[in-house]
Motif scaffolding. Structure first.
Motif, PDB file in Angstrom:
ATOM      1  N   GLY A   1       0.816  -1.220   0.000  1.00 33.00           N
ATOM      2  CA  GLY A   1       0.000   0.000   0.000  1.00 33.00           C
ATOM      3  C   GLY A   1       0.845   1.262   0.000  1.00 33.00           C
ATOM      4  O   GLY A   1       1.741   1.429   0.828  1.00 33.00           O
ATOM      5  N   LEU A   2       0.533   2.165  -0.926  1.00 37.70           N
ATOM      6  CA  LEU A   2       1.270   3.418  -1.091  1.00 37.70           C
ATOM      7  C   LEU A   2       0.296   4.590  -0.949  1.00 37.70           C
ATOM      8  O   LEU A   2      -0.763   4.606  -1.586  1.00 37.70           O
ATOM      9  CB  LEU A   2       1.922   3.453  -2.476  1.00 37.70           C
ATOM     10  CG  LEU A   2       2.870   4.620  -2.800  1.00 37.70           C
ATOM     11  CD1 LEU A   2       4.141   4.535  -1.967  1.00 37.70           C
ATOM     12  CD2 LEU A   2       3.232   4.612  -4.292  1.00 37.70           C
ATOM     13  N   GLN A   3       0.638   5.550  -0.092  1.00 35.77           N
ATOM     14  CA  GLN A   3      -0.166   6.768   0.057  1.00 35.77           C
ATOM     15  C   GLN A   3       0.511   7.878  -0.736  1.00 35.77           C
ATOM     16  O   GLN A   3       1.676   8.203  -0.507  1.00 35.77           O
ATOM     17  CB  GLN A   3      -0.274   7.156   1.532  1.00 35.77           C
ATOM     18  CG  GLN A   3      -1.088   8.431   1.763  1.00 35.77           C
ATOM     19  CD  GLN A   3      -1.331   8.714   3.242  1.00 35.77           C
ATOM     20  OE1 GLN A   3      -1.061   7.868   4.094  1.00 35.77           O
ATOM     21  NE2 GLN A   3      -1.824   9.890   3.547  1.00 35.77           N
ATOM     22  N   VAL A   4      -0.242   8.465  -1.667  1.00 37.10           N
ATOM     23  CA  VAL A   4       0.259   9.582  -2.480  1.00 37.10           C
ATOM     24  C   VAL A   4      -0.513  10.824  -2.069  1.00 37.10           C
ATOM     25  O   VAL A   4      -1.746  10.798  -1.974  1.00 37.10           O
ATOM     26  CB  VAL A   4       0.076   9.311  -3.988  1.00 37.10           C
ATOM     27  CG1 VAL A   4       0.559  10.501  -4.824  1.00 37.10           C
ATOM     28  CG2 VAL A   4       0.823   8.044  -4.403  1.00 37.10           C
ATOM     29  N   THR A   5       0.187  11.902  -1.769  1.00 35.02           N
ATOM     30  CA  THR A   5      -0.470  13.153  -1.407  1.00 35.02           C
ATOM     31  C   THR A   5      -0.027  14.257  -2.350  1.00 35.02           C
ATOM     32  O   THR A   5       1.093  14.251  -2.860  1.00 35.02           O
ATOM     33  CB  THR A   5      -0.146  13.582   0.043  1.00 35.02           C
ATOM     34  OG1 THR A   5       1.258  13.795   0.163  1.00 35.02           O
ATOM     35  CG2 THR A   5      -0.565  12.530   1.045  1.00 35.02           C
ATOM     36  N   TYR A   6      -0.933  15.199  -2.578  1.00 35.96           N
ATOM     37  CA  TYR A   6      -0.604  16.368  -3.388  1.00 35.96           C
ATOM     38  C   TYR A   6      -1.466  17.525  -2.902  1.00 35.96           C
ATOM     39  O   TYR A   6      -2.403  17.329  -2.113  1.00 35.96           O
ATOM     40  CB  TYR A   6      -0.826  16.094  -4.881  1.00 35.96           C
ATOM     41  CG  TYR A   6      -2.242  15.793  -5.292  1.00 35.96           C
ATOM     42  CD1 TYR A   6      -3.042  16.755  -5.896  1.00 35.96           C
ATOM     43  CD2 TYR A   6      -2.800  14.520  -5.088  1.00 35.96           C
ATOM     44  CE1 TYR A   6      -4.349  16.478  -6.287  1.00 35.96           C
ATOM     45  CE2 TYR A   6      -4.097  14.227  -5.472  1.00 35.96           C
ATOM     46  CZ  TYR A   6      -4.864  15.215  -6.068  1.00 35.96           C
ATOM     47  OH  TYR A   6      -6.157  14.939  -6.443  1.00 35.96           O
ATOM     48  N   LEU A   7      -1.137  18.715  -3.335  1.00 36.90           N
ATOM     49  CA  LEU A   7      -1.907  19.887  -2.918  1.00 36.90           C
ATOM     50  C   LEU A   7      -2.973  20.207  -3.958  1.00 36.90           C
ATOM     51  O   LEU A   7      -2.698  20.270  -5.154  1.00 36.90           O
ATOM     52  CB  LEU A   7      -0.989  21.105  -2.743  1.00 36.90           C
ATOM     53  CG  LEU A   7      -0.058  21.088  -1.521  1.00 36.90           C
ATOM     54  CD1 LEU A   7       0.720  22.385  -1.443  1.00 36.90           C
ATOM     55  CD2 LEU A   7      -0.841  20.860  -0.237  1.00 36.90           C
ATOM     56  N   LYS A   8      -4.182  20.403  -3.481  1.00 42.85           N
ATOM     57  CA  LYS A   8      -5.293  20.822  -4.333  1.00 42.85           C
ATOM     58  C   LYS A   8      -5.927  22.031  -3.658  1.00 42.85           C
ATOM     59  O   LYS A   8      -6.440  21.907  -2.537  1.00 42.85           O
ATOM     60  CB  LYS A   8      -6.305  19.687  -4.494  1.00 42.85           C
ATOM     61  CG  LYS A   8      -7.436  20.005  -5.449  1.00 42.85           C
ATOM     62  CD  LYS A   8      -8.328  18.802  -5.670  1.00 42.85           C
ATOM     63  CE  LYS A   8      -9.416  19.133  -6.664  1.00 42.85           C
ATOM     64  NZ  LYS A   8     -10.315  17.998  -6.897  1.00 42.85           N
TER      65      LYS A   8
END
Length: 302
Positions: free
Chosen positions: A122-129
């Motif tokens: 499991g990989l958590q990807v985060t970005y700014l929106k």
């Protein structure tokens, strides 16, 4: 090992490890440690650079299982990483022309979270929106594929930062490619008036962003708190103000910011000490120039 020794073996098997490639430590998840060993000794990727193409070509596409934002189901989705466009995109249908989301490499982070996601890859990807953090949770059944995606994202970040900071050395840039969270877990919190009851929330400390969620796998945080440095008027105190009521857990923490105080309660003293240590590690660190811009634009959602 007996005939060559560790240093001599490393000189052969790690001869051409790319700067961006993640070298796991003993505290990393099993997947990262296993795939590092397989890449090094089994596939000999760092002896033969042509074997590194899956994560160093500047373009990657494939299918990943992605958790649905609303229903929590994992569904197969097409992902495309393109350094030329500086973005990771995913599509709800393989033949779709328009992506469902475009994640800019500039603001992207990836970290393996097997326990939280419930899958060893499991990989958590985060970005700014809109200056708020958005989480997506993915996995691939094949461990090599999952780690190749992770290192492809790190490669894209590396090449973006090389352009953004042309004078910086590789050693300066590598720590900025991806980051693990300083601390995660449940605490209780109360609102800005500190008169309503405390509610149990899942908290994630991502560098200077303290985010809280109703559920650990929520796509968006319920709120985010920026934690600056002590020079800027931020501090961390053990305990809660004397008149505080409504918390079920006994071990309080007060975070003082220039605007207000944030009150939290932990279930155990050990938990409180871990949170205080995480907060203090940030407060004790002087602010970087770019962090002042983040602070200025920060939107706290009560």
């Amino acid at each position: 090992m007996a005939s060559h020794g560790n240093d001599a073996a490393r000189a052969v098997y790690e001869a051409r490890v790319p700067s961006f490639y993640y070298r796991p430590t003993s505290s990393d998840c099993q997947l990262l440690r296993e795939q590092w060993i397989r890449a090094k000794y089994e596939r000999k990727e760092f002896i033969h650079p042509e074997m590194q193409e899956p994560y160093s070509a500047g373009y990657r596409e494939g299918l990943l299982w992605k958790r649905g934002r609303d229903n929590g189901q994992f569904l197969s989705r097409k992902f495309v990483l393109t350094e030329r466009e500086g973005a990771l995109k995913y599509f709800n249908k393989n033949e779709a022309k328009e992506p469902k989301a475009i994640m800019k490499i500039e603001h992207l982070n990836a970290t393996f979270q097997p326990a939280k996601i419930g899958h060893p890859h499991g990989l958590q990807v985060t970005y700014l929106k809109d200056n708020s953090t958005r989480n997506i949770f993915v996995y691939h059944e094949d461990g090599k594929e999952a780690v190749d995606w992770f290192n492809a994202l790190r490669a894209a970040r590396f090449h973006y930062l090389q352009v953004a900071f042309p004078g910086a050395s590789d050693a300066d840039l590598v720590p900025k490619l991806s980051r693990n969270y300083l601390k995660e877990g449940y605490m209780e919190k109360t609102g800005p008036k500190q008169t309503e009851g405390f509610r149990k929330r899942w908290f994630t400390m991502d560098d200077r962003r303290l985010m809280y969620f109703k559920d650990p796998l929520d796509a968006f945080a319920r709120g985010e708190v920026f934690i600056g440095s002590k020079e800027g008027g931020y501090s961390v105190l053990e305990g809660l103000p004397p008149a505080t009521q409504g918390h079920h857990w006994a071990y309080g923490i007060t975070i003082v910011t220039p605007d207000r105080k944030f009150l939290f309660a932990c279930e155990t003293e050990a938990d409180r000490q871990q949170w205080v240590a995480a907060f203090e590690s940030v407060v004790d660190r002087p602010m970087l120039p770019q962090e002042y811009a983040v602070e200025a634009h920060f939107k706290h959602k009560p």
